[in-house]
Structures are given as structure tokens and as C-alpha cells.
Write a protein that holds these residues in place. Sequence first.
Motif, PDB file in Angstrom:
ATOM      1  N   ASN A 283      68.090 107.955  53.438  1.00  0.00           N
ATOM      2  CA  ASN A 283      66.683 108.316  53.335  1.00  0.00           C
ATOM      3  C   ASN A 283      66.293 109.139  54.554  1.00  0.00           C
ATOM      4  OD1 ASN A 283      66.240 106.862  50.928  1.00  0.00           O
ATOM      5  ND2 ASN A 283      65.982 104.960  52.086  1.00  0.00           N
ATOM      6  N   VAL A 289      57.323 106.983  56.854  1.00  0.00           N
ATOM      7  CA  VAL A 289      57.147 107.730  55.604  1.00  0.00           C
ATOM      8  C   VAL A 289      58.498 108.259  55.148  1.00  0.00           C
ATOM      9  CG1 VAL A 289      55.971 109.640  54.461  1.00  0.00           C
ATOM     10  CG2 VAL A 289      54.799 108.366  56.275  1.00  0.00           C
ATOM     11  N   ASN A 290      58.859 107.952  53.903  1.00  0.00           N
ATOM     12  CA  ASN A 290      60.110 108.437  53.329  1.00  0.00           C
ATOM     13  C   ASN A 290      59.872 109.827  52.757  1.00  0.00           C
ATOM     14  OD1 ASN A 290      62.598 108.775  52.194  1.00  0.00           O
ATOM     15  ND2 ASN A 290      62.443 107.078  50.737  1.00  0.00           N
ATOM     16  N   LEU A 291      60.543 110.820  53.339  1.00  0.00           N
ATOM     17  CA  LEU A 291      60.325 112.209  52.934  1.00  0.00           C
ATOM     18  C   LEU A 291      61.450 112.782  52.089  1.00  0.00           C
ATOM     19  CD1 LEU A 291      58.803 113.816  56.153  1.00  0.00           C
ATOM     20  CD2 LEU A 291      57.626 113.074  54.084  1.00  0.00           C
ATOM     21  N   TYR A 315      60.879 115.303  49.491  1.00  0.00           N
ATOM     22  CA  TYR A 315      59.675 114.909  48.761  1.00  0.00           C
ATOM     23  C   TYR A 315      58.474 115.665  49.325  1.00  0.00           C
ATOM     24  CZ  TYR A 315      62.791 111.009  47.555  1.00  0.00           C
ATOM     25  OH  TYR A 315      63.846 110.250  47.137  1.00  0.00           O
ATOM     26  N   ASP A 317      55.814 116.329  47.812  1.00  0.00           N
ATOM     27  CA  ASP A 317      54.562 115.733  47.356  1.00  0.00           C
ATOM     28  C   ASP A 317      54.104 114.580  48.247  1.00  0.00           C
ATOM     29  OD1 ASP A 317      56.664 114.122  46.670  1.00  0.00           O
ATOM     30  OD2 ASP A 317      55.898 113.588  44.687  1.00  0.00           O
ATOM     31  N   GLN A 318      54.952 114.164  49.202  1.00  0.00           N
ATOM     32  CA  GLN A 318      54.558 113.103  50.131  1.00  0.00           C
ATOM     33  C   GLN A 318      53.972 113.647  51.430  1.00  0.00           C
ATOM     34  OE1 GLN A 318      54.723 109.720  49.419  1.00  0.00           O
ATOM     35  NE2 GLN A 318      55.215 110.521  47.373  1.00  0.00           N
ATOM     36  N   LEU A 319      53.978 114.981  51.592  1.00  0.00           N
ATOM     37  CA  LEU A 319      53.500 115.540  52.853  1.00  0.00           C
ATOM     38  C   LEU A 319      51.988 115.409  52.999  1.00  0.00           C
ATOM     39  CD1 LEU A 319      55.667 118.780  53.156  1.00  0.00           C
ATOM     40  CD2 LEU A 319      55.838 116.705  54.531  1.00  0.00           C
ATOM     41  N   PRO A 321      49.581 113.566  51.237  1.00  0.00           N
ATOM     42  CA  PRO A 321      48.993 112.216  51.297  1.00  0.00           C
ATOM     43  C   PRO A 321      49.291 111.477  52.599  1.00  0.00           C
ATOM     44  CG  PRO A 321      50.085 112.581  49.198  1.00  0.00           C
ATOM     45  CD  PRO A 321      50.479 113.714  50.072  1.00  0.00           C
ATOM     46  N   ASN A 322      50.414 111.780  53.219  1.00  0.00           N
ATOM     47  CA  ASN A 322      50.821 111.037  54.428  1.00  0.00           C
ATOM     48  C   ASN A 322      50.755 111.895  55.688  1.00  0.00           C
ATOM     49  OD1 ASN A 322      51.955 108.402  53.187  1.00  0.00           O
ATOM     50  ND2 ASN A 322      52.997 110.009  52.020  1.00  0.00           N
ATOM     51  N   GLY A 411      52.275 118.587  45.665  1.00  0.00           N
ATOM     52  CA  GLY A 411      51.653 117.518  44.911  1.00  0.00           C
ATOM     53  C   GLY A 411      50.148 117.621  44.853  1.00  0.00           C
TER      54      GLY A 411
END
Length: 470
Positions: A283, A289-291, A315, A317-319, A321-322, A411
Motif C-alpha cells: 500500500n 491515507v492509503n493512496l 487512488y 479520487d482519494q486526494l 477528500p483527504n 473523483g
Amino acid sequence: MATQPTTTTTTTTTPPTTTGPQGPVANAAGTRPENVLDDASSLNDGVHEKGAPVGLSKREKAKQHFRRFWWAYVLALVIFLAIFLPILFKVIIPAIIRNVVKDQELPVRGGALNFTAPTHLNMSMDTMLDTPLGVKIDSVPLNLYQPPADPEHDDTDVKGPFLRLQMPDQHVNGETKIHAPEQVVQVLNQTQITAWFNEFFDKELVDLHIKANDMSVHLGALDYKVDMDKTVKVPGLNYLKGFGVIDMKFSIPAEPSGRNLRGHLLIPNAGVIALGMGNVSFNIMAGDVNLGLVRLYDFDLRPGNNTPAFDGEFYFDQLIPNLPAILDSQRSALAEGVVELHAKGNSTINYGRHIPYIEGVLNIKRVPMRIPVTTLLVDLMEALVSHGDGNGNGTSSQGVPLLDHLGDVLGNRTLFEQMLSHWDSTGGGGDDAKGSASGGKKSSSLTRSVRRSMHTNILKLGLRRLRSKF
């Protein structure tokens, strides 16, 4: 002055006479006085030889002594050998052999661990023995233990070994290389092997406790049984110090398989043991945060630097929000112009089966890797613009607008649509009807403007990278 008269005395020697029956007679045969003196001297010499004989030398006395008492010395020698020889062969020589075995360092100079299954692995090892005399050692199993936490309280026998490696017959004379060939080894204790591998991963040198009971040692025709109980040093992985990314390339949009990231890693092995890991995945963490996820295939971690190819998913789409948490985790790293990510183990699979004693180690580690901000941005921007159609329209080869890609991967496509709508409505400076009539032209013009801006920024970042190299 009156002169004293001189008187001259004349001495007449009368031959000795003997008295016979007819009166005194002269010595027989007219013997002269000097002959009488010679006879007396000879008589005296004879008397002296009989009274004081010549003495013996020490060597002659010793010979004479041994000739008389040889049986006593033979008896004493037999008694001495009867006492000494059993002590020599049953006490002294075994003690010497035990000390030689105890003084062996058994340095681990090479080997391999191939993690083939959850319950067993393939193992080989290279070491060295050093003996003052030539000996033969029979094949013997070497029990491998996690060293006790308290050296004064040895609990290895209670816990038991986690591996048992068979060492073949050896002829040892002086410094001799020992090779235990590759063999299938059962995992005897999952808890202990996981604990040992955890230290092996973290440390530059890790302790390994080795025991061999009733090891047969042959010194010529003499056979001895000795026990080996040693703690040796094994070079470890040193937490993969130097781990990093050599190169990477983003794919936007993602490939049909879902993968959007490829490249090469630098994974150093500071030890001397090669590790057959199989398929390993990590990961990609930024703080908590898992990117993303990175995969290595049929990976062998050999001593030295390894540069395996990888693929995976980032990921995007995780940038958004986190973003606050990510920026907070990168505060000190960004001040140095880098992004600090961590690789955390996800799974270790070999021959289609999970390896629990390796996953139990890798899945709790966070191996740091630093990537320059400029490198990351350039790779990302190149991915964003590389799918243009070459006509300046900012569309991909499939006709999908560039900013639609950016909205999809982050995202938050709605956010970008609102931004475009806002720029379209304000860019014209007129009423809604006019804005609606000219919306298509403004949108196309804005897209081209954004694309040109991106190319300009990429050029600037590229020039900065070149300047930093020189």
C-alpha cells in the motif's frame, strides 16, 4: 779474628746384616741398597691400589641402577598409563573438542530462503568451521531458535526451534567452508519464525541461536559426541534502507485492467541471504491515507540493490477528500521539496498461497520513500496531456475532454464542471443569452488556454529539473 777449625765427618754405610745360626751374615746375593728401596716402592703401590679403587661415572651408575630395578620402572609406567590414558581419551580430548566447538563463530556468509508455502520453505546456508586438527563430522540437524530475551534464562527448549536445517557430512581441517545445500524445511513454530523475521527485517545484524545435539566427531579412529549451542550473527535487511522509486509513469485514463501506474523500484538488501518472496504488494501511504497499491511479481530480493518493475493503482479520487490530512503529513517533507510516502505490506503470495510468517512482518512495516515534488508533478502533468489528439483540442484519443479526465481521476468531476461553467459565464461579460449563444466557442477557447498553460508549467518544471542536475 781467629779462625775456627773445620771438622770433617765421614759416614760409612754398613750393609744390613742378618743374624744366622753361625753369626751375622751379609744380605743375600749381595743386594744393593737402591734395590731394597725399589722393592719397598712397589710394595707400597700395591697396597694403595687395593685400598682405593677408581670410582664409576654417573651414566654407568644409572645403567647399573636400571639393570637392577627395571621391573619397578616398568610396573610404574604401566600404572601411570592405566590411569592417564582413560583420562586423556575420556576427559582431556573431549574437553578440547568441546572448547573447539564452543569457539566456532559459524559466520553466515550466504544462503537463500525461498518462501514456497505457509508451512514450509526452501533453505540453503553457507558458513565456515575452523579446527586445529583434521576431523570428520557426521550429518547433523541444526535447530534454529529465536534467541531468549533474557540470556540468563534460556527458554529455547521450551519454545522449540522454528526451523531445522540438515548439515551434511563434513571433513574439516583448518578453515573449511561449509555448505548446506537447498532443502525443504518445515516451519516448526509460526510465532517464533515471525518474531525472528521481524528482527531480521529491522536490524543490520540479528542474533540466531543454533543448537546441535549429539554431534558425532571423528578424530582418526576415535569417536566423540559433542553438543553445539551457539548464538551467531546474521546480516539483516536494515529496514530496506535506501528504498525508493527509480521511475514511474501514470496512465490517465487507467488501463482496461484498472492499473494506472507503472515503473521501477530500488529495493536494497544489506544482508547476504537471498529471499524468494513471490508476488508482493504494498500500500502507498501518505500519513494514514492509503493512496494506492503497488505490485511486484515473482520477486527475488537478492543481496545488493534490486530494481524490480512494478505496476499498480494510484487512488487519485482519494486526494481531494483527504487533502488536509495529506498536506499535514507532508508538512516537513514539502519544506525540503519532496513528498514522503510509505510502503506498507499488503500481501505476500507464492504459488497461489499466502505466506503468513512474511505477511505478519511486512504488513506492519512502513518503509519510507521520498519523491521530489517536481518529479511527481511532471509525471502527473505528462500523463494528463499525453492523451491529447495533437490538434490542440485538449481531447484524448477517444475524444474525451482533458479536464473530464482530471475531474474523473480526482473523483470530483462536478467541481470542475462548476469551475468551467463559472469561467464560461464570467468570461463573456454579457447577459445570459449572449453567454448561452457563445458558450461553445468560450468553452473551446478555455480548454485550449488551460492546455497551453499546462504545457508552459511542464516546460518550466522540466527546466528547473535540468538546472538542479547541473
